[in-house]
Design a protein around this motif. Structure first.
Motif, PDB file in Angstrom:
ATOM      1  N   UNK A 202      44.873  70.577  11.782  1.00 46.04           N
ATOM      2  CA  UNK A 202      45.064  71.873  12.440  1.00 46.04           C
ATOM      3  C   UNK A 202      46.360  71.947  13.241  1.00 46.04           C
ATOM      4  N   UNK A 203      46.872  70.799  13.711  1.00 47.36           N
ATOM      5  CA  UNK A 203      48.110  70.910  14.495  1.00 47.36           C
ATOM      6  C   UNK A 203      49.297  71.289  13.631  1.00 47.36           C
ATOM      7  N   UNK A 205      48.878  73.400  11.107  1.00 48.03           N
ATOM      8  CA  UNK A 205      48.631  74.827  10.963  1.00 48.03           C
ATOM      9  C   UNK A 205      49.111  75.584  12.210  1.00 48.03           C
ATOM     10  N   UNK A 206      48.853  74.960  13.365  1.00 43.66           N
ATOM     11  CA  UNK A 206      49.293  75.582  14.612  1.00 43.66           C
ATOM     12  C   UNK A 206      50.813  75.735  14.624  1.00 43.66           C
ATOM     13  N   UNK A 207      51.507  74.693  14.150  1.00 46.67           N
ATOM     14  CA  UNK A 207      52.965  74.761  14.127  1.00 46.67           C
ATOM     15  C   UNK A 207      53.441  75.831  13.150  1.00 46.67           C
ATOM     16  N   UNK A 208      52.772  75.932  11.983  1.00 43.97           N
ATOM     17  CA  UNK A 208      53.134  76.964  11.007  1.00 43.97           C
ATOM     18  C   UNK A 208      52.907  78.341  11.608  1.00 43.97           C
ATOM     19  N   UNK A 209      51.773  78.504  12.297  1.00 44.80           N
ATOM     20  CA  UNK A 209      51.446  79.806  12.885  1.00 44.80           C
ATOM     21  C   UNK A 209      52.459  80.187  13.953  1.00 44.80           C
ATOM     22  N   UNK A 210      52.997  79.190  14.649  1.00 44.60           N
ATOM     23  CA  UNK A 210      53.993  79.466  15.679  1.00 44.60           C
ATOM     24  C   UNK A 210      55.341  79.811  15.071  1.00 44.60           C
ATOM     25  N   UNK A 211      55.552  79.427  13.810  1.00 42.13           N
ATOM     26  CA  UNK A 211      56.812  79.749  13.154  1.00 42.13           C
ATOM     27  C   UNK A 211      57.825  78.625  13.222  1.00 42.13           C
ATOM     28  N   UNK A 212      57.361  77.394  13.404  1.00 42.90           N
ATOM     29  CA  UNK A 212      58.285  76.262  13.412  1.00 42.90           C
ATOM     30  C   UNK A 212      58.816  76.071  11.989  1.00 42.90           C
ATOM     31  N   UNK A 213      60.143  75.928  11.815  1.00 38.89           N
ATOM     32  CA  UNK A 213      60.704  75.769  10.466  1.00 38.89           C
ATOM     33  C   UNK A 213      60.179  74.518   9.772  1.00 38.89           C
ATOM     34  N   UNK A 220      59.023  66.630  13.297  1.00 35.96           N
ATOM     35  CA  UNK A 220      58.361  66.542  14.587  1.00 35.96           C
ATOM     36  C   UNK A 220      56.880  66.185  14.468  1.00 35.96           C
ATOM     37  N   UNK A 221      56.245  66.650  13.392  1.00 38.61           N
ATOM     38  CA  UNK A 221      54.795  66.457  13.319  1.00 38.61           C
ATOM     39  C   UNK A 221      54.364  65.481  12.234  1.00 38.61           C
ATOM     40  N   UNK A 225      53.530  60.884  12.755  1.00 35.23           N
ATOM     41  CA  UNK A 225      52.163  60.495  12.439  1.00 35.23           C
ATOM     42  C   UNK A 225      52.088  59.587  11.218  1.00 35.23           C
TER      43      UNK A 225
ATOM     44  N   UNK B  95      56.293  86.041  15.000  1.00 38.89           N
ATOM     45  CA  UNK B  95      55.273  85.023  15.267  1.00 38.89           C
ATOM     46  C   UNK B  95      55.056  84.781  16.757  1.00 38.89           C
ATOM     47  N   UNK B 102      42.565  77.462  17.601  1.00 41.25           N
ATOM     48  CA  UNK B 102      41.822  76.889  16.473  1.00 41.25           C
ATOM     49  C   UNK B 102      40.466  76.343  16.877  1.00 41.25           C
ATOM     50  N   UNK B 110      48.873  67.718  18.282  1.00 39.51           N
ATOM     51  CA  UNK B 110      49.491  66.544  17.664  1.00 39.51           C
ATOM     52  C   UNK B 110      49.270  65.306  18.543  1.00 39.51           C
TER      53      UNK B 110
END
Lengths: 311, 327
Positions: A202-203, A205-213, A220-221, A225, B95, B102, B110
């Motif tokens: 989900x993190x 997805x959270x980044x995608x939802x925020x609009x991170x390129x 970064x993510x 990991x 956005x 969630x 993260x």
């Protein structure tokens, strides 16, 4: 419920916050470090490895002899005159061609470690980026990239390596190119598999939802990991690189004179084994074996430290 | 709540291609109709609850509104701008106006980043010109707003409890001052007592900042508590959409009736006396939805007409819309 401070006239949290300095957290890396430091086999191996590395860098300063001078007096009768001796400063005795074996082993250690580390570094960098991009972008890009890896993997790499060395001449640069060409393939597969499992967290997805390129997400993510798996695999890759180089040098195709490596020294030692000059085999082989063992134990320790659940 | 409509979703369709494992590339994929023609509007500062059983398309709808999934057809108009078909770069500027919370609080953070870095990420993305100090100040402000001590910015997610992690998730959504927060089952993974905290936090924040919420849940009492209006989804179709009070007091669609009848009453006597309205069968496959009204296979009052004609969402007055031929 009432302790939620929405309005500023709730001084409780604010005042407390001012009184307390910023607390630093324990990252997953710090936890892993603690677990790694508790692993005795890995710690001993780490010390051994550091000693081997120090030997490679500073070993030359401990002896008056260099790795080039040929002692013509010894050359004819190495078996009698070339034994290891503390008295004359030839700690490891003489090598086959009348040169000081200690200095030769120092030189061989430098080359072997360099091949191992540089080869593994190429594999890690190329493999991680390639695998992470393939896994994260997915779809057709992924299919195309991974089919290319499949094709490259289906070619016997030893054959390619030998061909490269024969066609383009035997040099250490060519050896790097040859090893680098094939070593990243496995890495990219492992990284892609890991990326696929991280991608659905989900993190991300959270980044995608925020609009991170996309590439920032990978950097970064995804990559941080992945690093646990990559670190473990890299420590296991270093000895396999050293083994490959030694094998090639053993065949006589790898590192060329006046340079040498553990594989080349072992190869020379094997030739004179029957004449009773066992020290010529013993010293390079000992370094070779303990280094490879040390890397394997460290890899094991890292795996246990980084994925405590998988034990 | 003002009367300004900020989000207008019109006949939205999200279909997924489903192929058998190892099928040949020329085999035509079957279409899974996850969302099949959903329309609704959202006003500024309003809370819209979305309910429905598992697999009815609640989360898909949320992601489709956020343009995180390819949309088959329909339109999503956000603050007067059409979002469907917008390229990544133009979408990025929108956005920051719509954020998301969630279901799994820990999984949405993260594990390798400190909570300060996590909350600062939307800021870094949308306001790269902010200085480090300004960013830190802003992060600490939001942390204070959601009730977490600002001096914990350097801690990692695994050092917090589930409820705290959800607050951190809310802080991340709040940090860029959005006008809409889509909450995808934000409390399903939490304890009942923590659920109440998080929901009240959301309601307080809404009062404070005037942010609109789309609140997805399958717990009807939670939705009743927080929502102004409630939308009932079934198999990717809207069954009923009405002001929360009206919907709970007088459900019109048989599916809504069944859902509300299934809510347990925290009083053993009344719970025993309650008439339970059981639906037979399982949710039909969205790969092969029933003809006409999608609910007809489980509907207690279905008639012939329901199989032939798909009921349209029809206004029965007082903002109460229902998709049923018979009610």
């Amino acid at each position: 419920m009432t302790n939620i401070s929405l309005n500023p006239q709730q001084p409780k949290t604010a005042a407390m916050a001012e009184r307390m300095a910023e607390v630093s957290g324990r990252s997953l890396w710090a936890d892993a470090r603690t677990r790694f430091l508790r692993n005795k086999a890995a710690m001993v191996s780490l010390v051994v490895l550091i000693l081997v590395a120090l030997f490679a860098f500073f070993g030359q300063y401990l002896t008056p002899w260099d790795n080039e001078t040929i002692d013509w007096n010894v050359l004819g009768n190495t078996k009698e005159l070339g034994r290891p001796s503390l008295a004359n400063g030839h700690y490891f005795g003489f090598g086959e061609s009348g040169r000081d074996l200690y200095s030769r082993v120092v030189q061989g250690t430098q080359i072997s470690l360099m091949v191992g580390v540089v080869g593994a570094a190429i594999a890690v960098i190329v493999g991680t980026i390639y695998g992470a991009v393939a896994g994260f972008v997915g779809g057709r890009v992924d299919s195309a990239m991974m089919r290319f890896v499949d094709i490259a993997m289906s070619i016997p790499y030893m054959f390619v390596l030998i061909l490269l060395l024969v066609v383009f001449g035997r040099s250490i640069v060519m050896l790097f190119v040859g090893i680098g060409l094939t070593a990243w393939l496995d890495m990219s597969r492992i990284v892609r598999g890991q990326t696929l499992s991280i991608k659905n967290k989900e993190y991300i997805e959270a980044a995608v939802a925020t609009g991170v390129p996309t590439f920032t997400i990978i950097r970064r993510h995804i990559v941080p990991n992945l690093l646990g798996v990559v670190a473990v695999y890299a420590t296991l890759l270093v000895p396999s690189m050293i083994l490959t180089e030694s094998f090639i040098s053993f065949l006589g195709l790898g590192v060329q004179e006046p340079l040498t490596s553990w594989g080349a020294l072992i190869s020379e030692g094997v030739k004179t084994m029957n004449y009773g000059m066992l020290w010529q085999l013993f010293f390079p082989l000992t370094f070779f074996v303990i280094t490879i063992f040390a890397f394997f134990f460290i890899g094991d320790g890292l795996r246990d430290a980084l994925d405590p659940k998988d034990r | 709540m003002s009367d300004e409509t900020i989000l207008k979703v019109d006949d939205l369709k999200v279909w997924f291609d489903v192929k058998k494992q190892g099928a040949m590339p020329w085999v035509k994929a079957r279409k899974l109709k996850a969302i099949d023609g959903v329309s609704f509007e959202l006003k500024a500062g309003e809370t819209l609850g979305i309910v429905g059983e598992s697999g009815c398309g609640k989360s898909t709808l949320a992601r489709a509104v956020m343009q995180m999934l390819p949309v088959e057809a329909g339109s999503v108009v956000w603050l007067g701008a059409e979002l469907v078909g917008l390229d990544t770069r133009h979408m990025r500027s929108h956005r920051k106006e719509m954020q998301m919370i969630f279901q799994d609080p820990l999984a949405s953070l993260n594990p390798r980043m400190t909570i300060g870095q996590i909350i600062a990420e939307p800021l870094k993305t949308h306001f790269p010109s902010l200085s480090g100090d300004e960013m830190k100040k802003r992060v600490q402000d939001v942390l204070d707003t959601v009730g977490i001590l600002p001096n914990l910015v350097n801690r990692y997610p695994h050092e917090f409890s589930g409820g705290q992690c959800q607050r951190i998730g809310i802080a991340r959504a709040l940090v860029v001052d959005p006008q809409l927060i889509i909450c995808d089952e934000p409390v399903s993974a939490l304890d009942v007592s923590i659920q109440a905290q998080v929901i009240n936090l959301l309601m307080d924040l809404q009062k404070e900042t005037g942010v609109a919420l789309i609140f997805i849940a399958h717990d009807l009492s939670v939705v009743k508590h927080i929502s102004d209006r409630v939308m009932v989804l079934y198999l990717g179709n809207v069954m009923e959409i009405a002001p929360a009070r009206a919907l709970y007091a007088k459900p019109m669609h048989p599916y809504t009736e069944a859902l509300i009848a299934a809510v347990p009453i925290p009083d053993p006597k009344r719970e025993k006396a309650k008439q339970i309205m059981l639906l037979d069968q399982d949710l039909p496959s969205p790969l092969d939805p029933p003809s006409g009204c999608v609910f007809r296979t489980r509907c207690p009052i279905a008639e012939r007409r329901c199989a032939e004609e798909k009921p349209l969402l029809r206004d029965t007055g007082e903002d109460h819309k229902v998709a049923c031929h018979l009610r």
